[in-house]
Design an enzyme around this catalytic site. Structure first.
Site, PDB file in Angstrom:
ATOM      1  N   SER A 185      -4.027   6.730  13.031  1.00 58.67           N
ATOM      2  CA  SER A 185      -3.555   6.646  14.425  1.00 58.67           C
ATOM      3  C   SER A 185      -4.743   6.712  15.391  1.00 58.67           C
ATOM      4  O   SER A 185      -5.833   7.178  15.040  1.00 58.67           O
ATOM      5  CB  SER A 185      -2.576   7.788  14.724  1.00 58.67           C
ATOM      6  N   ASN A 186      -4.502   6.257  16.629  1.00 56.49           N
ATOM      7  CA  ASN A 186      -5.602   6.236  17.599  1.00 56.49           C
ATOM      8  C   ASN A 186      -6.090   7.643  17.947  1.00 56.49           C
ATOM      9  O   ASN A 186      -7.259   7.834  18.275  1.00 56.49           O
ATOM     10  CB  ASN A 186      -5.170   5.465  18.855  1.00 56.49           C
ATOM     11  N   GLU A 187      -5.166   8.632  17.845  1.00 57.20           N
ATOM     12  CA  GLU A 187      -5.608  10.016  18.095  1.00 57.20           C
ATOM     13  C   GLU A 187      -6.611  10.431  17.006  1.00 57.20           C
ATOM     14  O   GLU A 187      -7.632  11.062  17.294  1.00 57.20           O
ATOM     15  CB  GLU A 187      -4.411  10.990  18.091  1.00 57.20           C
TER      16      GLU A 187
ATOM     17  N   GLU B 119      -9.672  -1.093   5.702  1.00 58.53           N
ATOM     18  CA  GLU B 119      -8.432  -1.252   6.467  1.00 58.53           C
ATOM     19  C   GLU B 119      -8.726  -1.174   7.958  1.00 58.53           C
ATOM     20  O   GLU B 119      -8.164  -1.895   8.757  1.00 58.53           O
ATOM     21  CB  GLU B 119      -7.426  -0.160   6.077  1.00 58.53           C
TER      22      GLU B 119
ATOM     23  N   GLN C  84       0.840  -1.204   0.000  1.00 59.49           N
ATOM     24  CA  GLN C  84       0.000   0.000   0.000  1.00 59.49           C
ATOM     25  C   GLN C  84       0.873   1.252   0.000  1.00 59.49           C
ATOM     26  O   GLN C  84       1.599   1.502   0.975  1.00 59.49           O
ATOM     27  CB  GLN C  84      -0.865  -0.003   1.268  1.00 59.49           C
ATOM     28  N   GLY C  85       0.808   2.040  -1.057  1.00 57.50           N
ATOM     29  CA  GLY C  85       1.600   3.274  -1.155  1.00 57.50           C
ATOM     30  C   GLY C  85       0.746   4.497  -0.892  1.00 57.50           C
ATOM     31  O   GLY C  85       0.345   5.186  -1.830  1.00 57.50           O
ATOM     32  N   TYR C  86       0.433   4.745   0.379  1.00 56.79           N
ATOM     33  CA  TYR C  86      -0.319   5.954   0.761  1.00 56.79           C
ATOM     34  C   TYR C  86       0.638   6.975   1.407  1.00 56.79           C
ATOM     35  O   TYR C  86       0.795   8.068   0.928  1.00 56.79           O
ATOM     36  CB  TYR C  86      -1.420   5.606   1.774  1.00 56.79           C
ATOM     37  N   SER C  87       1.264   6.577   2.558  1.00 56.90           N
ATOM     38  CA  SER C  87       2.022   7.546   3.353  1.00 56.90           C
ATOM     39  C   SER C  87       3.279   8.013   2.637  1.00 56.90           C
ATOM     40  O   SER C  87       3.895   7.261   1.875  1.00 56.90           O
ATOM     41  CB  SER C  87       2.432   6.920   4.691  1.00 56.90           C
TER      42      SER C  87
HETATM   43  C1  LIG Z   1       4.481  -0.521  11.194  1.00 57.23           C
HETATM   44  C2  LIG Z   1       3.838   0.452  10.264  1.00 57.23           C
HETATM   45  C3  LIG Z   1       3.393   0.008   9.030  1.00 57.23           C
HETATM   46  C4  LIG Z   1       2.838   0.904   8.129  1.00 57.23           C
HETATM   47  N1  LIG Z   1       2.480   0.454   6.889  1.00 57.23           N
HETATM   48  C5  LIG Z   1       2.048   1.331   5.959  1.00 57.23           C
HETATM   49  C6  LIG Z   1       1.793   0.910   4.625  1.00 57.23           C
HETATM   50  O1  LIG Z   1       1.930  -0.267   4.287  1.00 57.23           O
HETATM   51  N2  LIG Z   1       1.419   1.833   3.719  1.00 57.23           N
HETATM   52  C7  LIG Z   1       1.245   3.153   4.045  1.00 57.23           C
HETATM   53  O2  LIG Z   1       0.874   3.944   3.176  1.00 57.23           O
HETATM   54  N3  LIG Z   1       1.493   3.603   5.306  1.00 57.23           N
HETATM   55  C8  LIG Z   1       1.895   2.721   6.252  1.00 57.23           C
HETATM   56  N4  LIG Z   1       2.162   3.152   7.536  1.00 57.23           N
HETATM   57  C9  LIG Z   1       2.084   4.584   7.828  1.00 57.23           C
HETATM   58  C10 LIG Z   1       0.939   4.978   8.729  1.00 57.23           C
HETATM   59  O3  LIG Z   1      -0.281   4.975   8.035  1.00 57.23           O
HETATM   60  C11 LIG Z   1       1.274   6.379   9.302  1.00 57.23           C
HETATM   61  O4  LIG Z   1       2.395   6.216  10.155  1.00 57.23           O
HETATM   62  C12 LIG Z   1       0.119   6.977  10.069  1.00 57.23           C
HETATM   63  O5  LIG Z   1      -0.912   7.356   9.195  1.00 57.23           O
HETATM   64  C13 LIG Z   1       0.555   8.219  10.883  1.00 57.23           C
HETATM   65  O6  LIG Z   1       1.228   9.130  10.066  1.00 57.23           O
HETATM   66  P1  LIG Z   1       2.665   9.710  10.450  1.00 57.23           P
HETATM   67  O7  LIG Z   1       3.553   8.551  10.804  1.00 57.23           O
HETATM   68  O8  LIG Z   1       3.097  10.598   9.344  1.00 57.23           O
HETATM   69  O9  LIG Z   1       2.444  10.536  11.769  1.00 57.23           O
HETATM   70  P2  LIG Z   1       1.838  12.008  11.871  1.00 57.23           P
HETATM   71  O10 LIG Z   1       0.630  12.121  11.027  1.00 57.23           O
HETATM   72  O11 LIG Z   1       2.928  12.990  11.644  1.00 57.23           O
HETATM   73  O12 LIG Z   1       1.386  12.035  13.373  1.00 57.23           O
HETATM   74  C14 LIG Z   1       2.302  12.226  14.459  1.00 57.23           C
HETATM   75  C15 LIG Z   1       1.497  12.227  15.760  1.00 57.23           C
HETATM   76  O13 LIG Z   1       0.563  13.315  15.763  1.00 57.23           O
HETATM   77  C16 LIG Z   1      -0.771  12.826  15.953  1.00 57.23           C
HETATM   78  N5  LIG Z   1      -1.695  13.621  15.146  1.00 57.23           N
HETATM   79  C17 LIG Z   1      -1.579  13.946  13.830  1.00 57.23           C
HETATM   80  N6  LIG Z   1      -2.644  14.663  13.414  1.00 57.23           N
HETATM   81  C18 LIG Z   1      -3.470  14.787  14.473  1.00 57.23           C
HETATM   82  C19 LIG Z   1      -4.735  15.417  14.686  1.00 57.23           C
HETATM   83  N7  LIG Z   1      -5.383  16.038  13.696  1.00 57.23           N
HETATM   84  N8  LIG Z   1      -5.292  15.337  15.927  1.00 57.23           N
HETATM   85  C20 LIG Z   1      -4.679  14.689  16.947  1.00 57.23           C
HETATM   86  N9  LIG Z   1      -3.458  14.076  16.803  1.00 57.23           N
HETATM   87  C21 LIG Z   1      -2.871  14.129  15.594  1.00 57.23           C
HETATM   88  C22 LIG Z   1      -0.737  11.386  15.481  1.00 57.23           C
HETATM   89  O14 LIG Z   1      -1.752  10.614  16.078  1.00 57.23           O
HETATM   90  C23 LIG Z   1       0.649  10.957  15.932  1.00 57.23           C
HETATM   91  O15 LIG Z   1       0.643  10.612  17.285  1.00 57.23           O
HETATM   92  C24 LIG Z   1       2.696   2.267   8.478  1.00 57.23           C
HETATM   93  C25 LIG Z   1       3.110   2.717   9.739  1.00 57.23           C
HETATM   94  C26 LIG Z   1       3.678   1.823  10.627  1.00 57.23           C
HETATM   95  C27 LIG Z   1       4.139   2.348  11.959  1.00 57.23           C
END
Ligand SMILES: Cc1cc2nc3c(=O)[nH]c(=O)nc-3n(C[C@H](O)[C@H](O)[C@H](O)COP(=O)(O)OP(=O)(O)OC[C@H]3O[C@@H](n4cnc5c(N)ncnc54)[C@H](O)[C@@H]3O)c2cc1C
Length: 395
Positions: free
Chosen positions: A379-381, A246, A128-131
């Protein structure tokens, strides 16, 4: 909690049990039980998928017309619970549970005919290429550039945290095809072949020492426009649809297996004599019971043809936090053994002896890897924001 099953449901459960008894080899069971990372590696999950596929059970939630078994929600729940109880390795969700529903919902007849059978059989393995490095929770800000070029798009940029990109031969991804206007209105959803020239996969090694996530770089990667899912600049609609799949599907059955394992470890380490430890174990058990009740509530809503609404966010937060609580207790129970680096002993077929008791092998890597569960899949937040809006009416 005892769930009232109808005589037909009990017969179905017995059929599933008999099948699992017969089909799960000791190697597959061991792989299911030993896994410490987020997803089981395809060398274990694909052989199991092939066995399930031969029985017509690889994709419980697919409609019959595409190869699903035509089960009710309760039958699906029973199947999932029995697989967890029997220690079956989990199947990778990226193909079967994520891109497949999106292809069914938005694909052309040609895309459906080509991709769906290959997903079902395991011939294609998806990532999955989202992030992206600057776009996670705020996914709509993504910058991977898709430049139209004749019948193709040219992709430039990168994706990050891409689970199992090192194994995948296909990726579904979101790319920016328009830079002006509302960010959500300039995204295109593409299906691509990971062997295309210009795709480079670089490993990211996690704290537990595992390789399961990657950064993927795109340098002039040519993707035919025929591989677009949905309309150009309307990929956000497809992406949101897919995320519903998902997030769903938490499993109290899996948590119960982890609780039983924790009880065994605690007994072996004489932790059950400690009242404070017993209290925390009981709290975790109560949390898992509550999750099971919620899952059944969701099941009744689905069976009645109603959308369960914010319950999938509830299950995601409660399920991942209960899992982390169980992992914490396991690390505490094994004590200093948890600090030993046992990567070599954990390798399948390794002849390196574990240091300390066998049950200490997985405690720390499970704890470290499962920290990620409250981050990925929204994320849970972010889930709490959704619940605040939908349940409490807060904006
Ligand atoms: C083991 C693992 C596997 C993954 N696999 C994939 C994958 O296969 N494909 C893919 O595309 N992505 C993948 N991801 C990425 C995942 O979807 C992102 O890590 C996730 O969406 C959070 O984004 P971020 O890491 O950029 O954190 P950020 O968005 O930068 O968030 C940082 C912190 O701020 C909090 N935060 C951000 N915005 C808000 C808000 N509006 N209100 C309150 N709190 C907030 C978050 O909850 C977090 O605690 C994976 C991540 C992990 C850890």
């Amino acid at each position: 909690m005892d769930i009232e099953l109808t005589p037909e449901e009990r017969a179905f459960r017995d059929e599933v049990r008999a099948f699992l008894d017969q089909s799960l080899t000791p190697e597959l069971r061991e792989a299911g039980q030993r896994v410490t990372s987020v997803f089981v590696e395809p060398r274990y999950s694909l052989p199991w998928q092939k066995i399930l596929h031969a029985r017509g059970w690889a994709a419980p939630s697919w409609p019959v017309e595409y190869g699903g078994p035509g089960w009710t929600d309760m039958q699906r729940y029973i199947f999932q619970s029995e697989c967890a109880r029997a220690g079956a390795p989990g199947l990778a969700p990226m193909g079967l549970r994520m891109v497949a529903p999106a292809i069914m919902g938005f694909g052309t007849p040609e895309q459906k005919a080509y991709y769906l059978p290959r997903i079902l059989s395991g011939e294609d393995y998806w990532c999955q290429g989202y992030s992206e490095p600057g776009s996670g929770s705020d996914l709509a800000s993504l910058q991977l550039r898709a430049t139209p070029d004749g019948d193709d798009y040219l992709l430039d940029g990168s994706k990050i945290w891409t689970t199992h990109a090192q194994f995948a031969n296909r990726m579904f991804c979101l790319a920016r095809s328009r830079f002006e206007g509302k960010p959500q209105a300039g995204i295109t959803f593409l299906l691509l072949d990971m062997k295309t020239p210009g795709v480079t996969v670089k490993p990211i090694i996690t704290l537990a020492g595992d390789h399961e996530v990657n950064q993927v770089f795109f340098d002039g990667v040519r993707v035919p426009k025929a591989n677009r899912l949905g309309a150009e600049n309307d990929g956000w609609t497809v992406a949101k649809y897919l995320l519903e799949f998902e997030r769903g599907g938490g499993s109290a059955a899996g948590l119960k297996v982890s609780l039983a394992r924790l009880r065994r470890i605690a007994a072996a380490e004489s932790r059950m004599e400690d009242a404070a430890f017993r209290r925390r174990l009981a709290e975790a058990e109560i949390a898992v019971e509550a999750i099971e009740m919620t899952e059944h509530r969701v099941m009744s809503e689905l069976s009645a043809g109603r959308n369960p609404g914010p319950a999938s966010s509830m299950l995601k937060t409660q399920g991942t936090e209960a899992m982390q609580r169980i992992d914490e207790l396991a690390v505490e129970a094994v004590g200093s053994w948890a600090a030993v680096d046992q990567r070599e002993a954990r390798e399948a077929g390794s002849n390196v002896e574990p240091v300390g008791p066998d049950h200490a092998l997985q405690a720390m890597p499970r704890y470290l890897n499962n920290r990620a569960a409250s981050i990925y899949g929204g994320s849970n937040e972010i889930q709490r924001n959704i619940m605040a809006a939908l349940v409490l009416g807060l904006r």
